[in-house]
Design an enzyme around this catalytic site. Structure first.
Site: not given
Length: 444
Positions: A92, A265, A309, A314, A391
């Site tokens: 990523s 959060f 995002e 993922d 991936h």
């Protein structure tokens, strides 16, 4: 379960004519984009999109296959080639660098080109590649980041940080003398207007109490209180600002009057959508964060750039939690719906894409309406045991709506996406005149 009605030739012929007529009504929008929203479904490959489509339909009482996700209705669709400079199957960091800066780089590197190697010594952040964040700010636009990962994780970090290793998220993980990613966000990127996501433990001092968990779970070894540093910076500038640590606090912010908002959060990544605490003291959904971000950023008459995002898609795939991954896609779709309802396609370019794919596939010969999931925490079997699922290197889709959306068609190199967005908004010195579409210099 099959559809209840008989789907004879007439049904499919009429449906095909309807779709064709809709395509024929499309007209290219060549206006300048005032706003850009880039939605990145991390790891959201084509099989994942297909499974999410089916799941959505089944939750609504249909077989599922005929369902359409909202971004699948966008008029323009293309494919993105996601390899990076030194790898066929990317991570990523290098893909986000390509998406944001227009430059492909090496595996696990942030905002640097391939002339630098992984784990090279510290690089001056001022020498990082400029990209959509920096171009937007230079044009006077407001900017924001929304993610369900740590705010220091690879995709959001590639917007603002410079590092030869994506893992340098705190001083604990960073070589001496280098500025860690969390520190770069707060001390070197104070002009980012909206920051909403997870990873609070990366921003508190080693002896500090985390305002999210109310315990000392700091991931730092130094005495830097980066949350307080953010607050001090805004107070010194006499800038309207708010900080939130749960849903109730986020909802209490009047985003119409807040120029700067920081929301952290969770101590680490935010929870999967299936596990999320939906009470006022819990974590907001990605849709709620997107709503606040758009409401705040829309106050800027010059427009804005926002990156959203869906990171846990993922992370669920890495654990082979297919059901959790798919439900995070559906939560991601709800965030896209918020954007569709709160912006105008005449002046706002919305791009939905993935940074890379995953190895999840749909195969065999199941009948229509087959339930494709088991228990929430079920992990699908693998032939070879690994610490983390990998991936995939296949192309991923790009869905586009709004000004200059017609540029996002065909098979594109991933790094072209950022240049096309910059051209649409007339930002960044990319060497192409945004009014005439002609090159402005001779080195192209």
């Amino acid at each position: 379960m099959y559809p209840t009605e008989v789907r004879d030739a007439t049904f499919y012929q009429n449906a095909a004519k309807k779709d064709l007529l809709n395509k024929l009504r499309n007209r290219e929008n060549k206006r300048v984009a005032k706003n850009i929203i880039l939605f990145i479904g991390d790891g959201m490959g084509m099989s994942t999109v297909t499974a999410a489509r089916i799941r959505k339909g089944q939750l609504e009482g249909y077989p599922g296959e005929e369902t359409v996700l909202n971004f699948e209705r966008f008029p323009y669709v293309g494919l993105s080639k996601v390899y990076c400079e030194d790898v066929q199957v990317p991570d990523s960091a290098c893909t986000a660098t390509a998406l944001f800066t227009g430059v492909k780089t090496n595996f696990e590197m942030l905002r640097l080109d391939a002339s630098t190697s992984l784990n090279d010594s510290c690089v001056d952040p001022a020498k990082g590649l400029p990209g959509l964040l920096q171009w937007s700010q230079a044009a006077g636009k407001s900017t924001g980041i929304v993610t369900t990962s740590r705010m220091t994780h690879a995709t959001p970090a590639a917007m603002y940080a410079v590092a030869t290793n994506r893992d340098w998220e705190t001083d604990t993980l960073t070589p001496a003398g280098c500025i860690d990613i969390a520190d770069q966000l707060i001390t070197l990127n104070s002009d980012i207007n909206v920051i909403l996501g997870g990873g609070s433990s990366y921003f508190i001092p080693s002896d500090g109490i985390n305002p999210v968990t109310n315990i000392n779970d700091s991931m730092r070894t130094d005495d830097k209180d980066l949350i307080q540093a953010w607050i001090d910076d805004k107070e010194a500038k006499d800038a309207c600002h708010s900080v939130a640590y749960n849903t109730e606090q986020l909802q209490a912010i009047d985003a119409n009057y807040k120029k700067y908002i920081l929301g952290l959060f969770s101590s680490n990544h935010m929870d999967y959508e299936l596990d999320r605490d939906k009470t006022p003291m819990g974590q907001p959904s990605i849709a709620e964060m997107t709503k606040t971000a758009i409401q705040s950023l829309s106050n800027d008459e010059d427009g804005f750039f926002l990156m959203v995002e869906g990171a846990r898609i993922d992370l669920a795939h890495h654990k082979s939690y297919a059901k959790k991954a798919i439900h995070d896609v559906l939560a991601f779709e709800e965030a896209i719906q918020v954007a569709l309802e709160r912006t105008n396609p005449k002046d706002t370019l919305i791009i939905v894409t993935a940074d890379h794919s995953h190895t999840m596939t749909i195969s065999g010969s199941p009948r229509r309406g087959n339930a494709i999931f088991e228990a929430d925490d079920y992990q699908y079997e693998a032939l070879i045991e690994r610490k983390s699922e990998t991936h995939s290197g296949e192309d991923v889709a790009i869905y586009a709506l709004g000004p200059m959306a017609h540029l996002f068609t065909g098979v594109m190199e991933q790094n072209v996406i950022s240049y096309a967005m910059a051209h649409a908004a007339c930002i960044g010195d990319i060497g192409i005149d945004c009014k005439t579409g002609r090159k402005r210099n001779s080195n192209m």
